[in-house]
Design an enzyme around this catalytic site. Structure first.
Site, PDB file in Angstrom:
ATOM      1  N   ASP A  19      12.950  35.594  -9.840  1.00 37.85           N
ATOM      2  CA  ASP A  19      11.870  35.356  -8.886  1.00 37.85           C
ATOM      3  C   ASP A  19      10.584  36.047  -9.337  1.00 37.85           C
ATOM      4  O   ASP A  19      10.620  37.138  -9.903  1.00 37.85           O
ATOM      5  CB  ASP A  19      12.301  35.886  -7.513  1.00 37.85           C
ATOM      6  CG  ASP A  19      11.407  35.387  -6.393  1.00 37.85           C
ATOM      7  OD1 ASP A  19      10.710  34.372  -6.588  1.00 37.85           O
ATOM      8  OD2 ASP A  19      11.406  36.022  -5.322  1.00 37.85           O
ATOM      9  N   ASN A  67      13.668  23.335  -4.485  1.00 41.45           N
ATOM     10  CA  ASN A  67      12.460  23.364  -5.309  1.00 41.45           C
ATOM     11  C   ASN A  67      11.807  21.998  -5.474  1.00 41.45           C
ATOM     12  O   ASN A  67      10.659  21.905  -5.920  1.00 41.45           O
ATOM     13  CB  ASN A  67      12.760  23.943  -6.687  1.00 41.45           C
ATOM     14  CG  ASN A  67      12.961  25.449  -6.676  1.00 41.45           C
ATOM     15  OD1 ASN A  67      13.588  26.003  -7.570  1.00 41.45           O
ATOM     16  ND2 ASN A  67      12.449  26.132  -5.653  1.00 41.45           N
TER      17      ASN A  67
END
Length: 244
Positions: A19, A67
């Site tokens: 991340d 996503n």
């Protein structure tokens, strides 16, 4: 002379939520794609470091099923980066005895990406070094639903009894079947949540959250996480003798 300090326990299976690419790029005044490109370099480093340190399995969260809601341009850039990574790194991974596995639902629209992923798995299937598992178009809730559906079909076909569906049997129906139990889950960027990643597998994993954006992740950060893991006492729901 005093006795030597015994080495800390080493996890067999480490998973990483990679991340912070976008925030890294923003903090450096760069476009988001540059953050993803530098993130790919961090992947190369961590695979090499995991192999050197003797980690048996490394699972990376590369692209979640959620996503797809990102801007189309960013998705296209990510897919292009994935294609380049496989084409440029596959031979090297194979030469270093890395076995590549892909978990998730695959690519729903791009047969070129799916073909490259299939080729990479086929080429490295017999390798015996670190197993690099890439979670692509992956969501843990979806994974568990697919496992339940597969077992339900077996029950409906008379191949399995409902009472035979134990936690161990359910785990065998998950995408990660055949991998060692998950020991350590790392998330970079300082965020402290699992984001629908390996929810079943993480039931007794140690969780380590690091305040570093993924593009800056290197061996020192990996060793920091491994050190934290080694200092923890894993009880799997039990207690030591004499404790109440």
């Amino acid at each position: 002379m005093g006795e030597a300090t015994p080495p800390l326990p080493m996890p067999r299976h480490v998973a990483i939520i990679m991340d912070g690419n976008g925030r890294w790029a923003k903090s450096h005044g760069l476009p988001r794609f540059e953050g993803h490109r530098r993130g790919a370099e961090a992947v190369r480093r961590v695979v090499a470091d995991a192999r050197d340190l003797g980690i048996e399995a490394l699972t990376l969260y590369s692209f979640s099923s959620e996503n797809w809601s990102r801007p189309k341009q960013e998705i296209g850039e990510l897919m292009g980066l994935l294609k380049r990574f496989i084409r440029s790194d596959l031979k090297d991974l194979h030469a270093k005895n890395v076995r590549l596995r892909i978990i998730g639902e695959g690519h729903p629209t791009d047969p070129e990406v799916q073909g490259l992923l299939d080729e990479a798995q086929a080429l490295t299937r017999a390798n015996t070094g670190v197993t690099l598992t890439v979670a692509f178009n992956y969501g843990a809730r979806n994974e568990m639903a697919r496992a339940a559906q597969a077992l339900a079909r077996q029950v409906a076909a008379g191949e399995l009894r409902a009472e035979d569906i134990t936690p161990a049997r359910f785990a065998e129906a998950l995408d990660t079947a055949g991998l060692p139990p998950l020991d350590l889950m790392i998330r970079t960027s300082g965020e402290q949540r699992l984001s629908n990643f390996l929810l079943w597998q993480a039931a007794y994993a140690e969780l380590v959250f690091l305040p570093v954006f993924w593009p800056d992740f290197d061996r020192s950060w990996l060793e920091r996480a491994l050190g934290e893991y080694g200092r923890r006492e894993r009880r799997f729901g039990g207690v030591e003798a004499g404790e109440s």
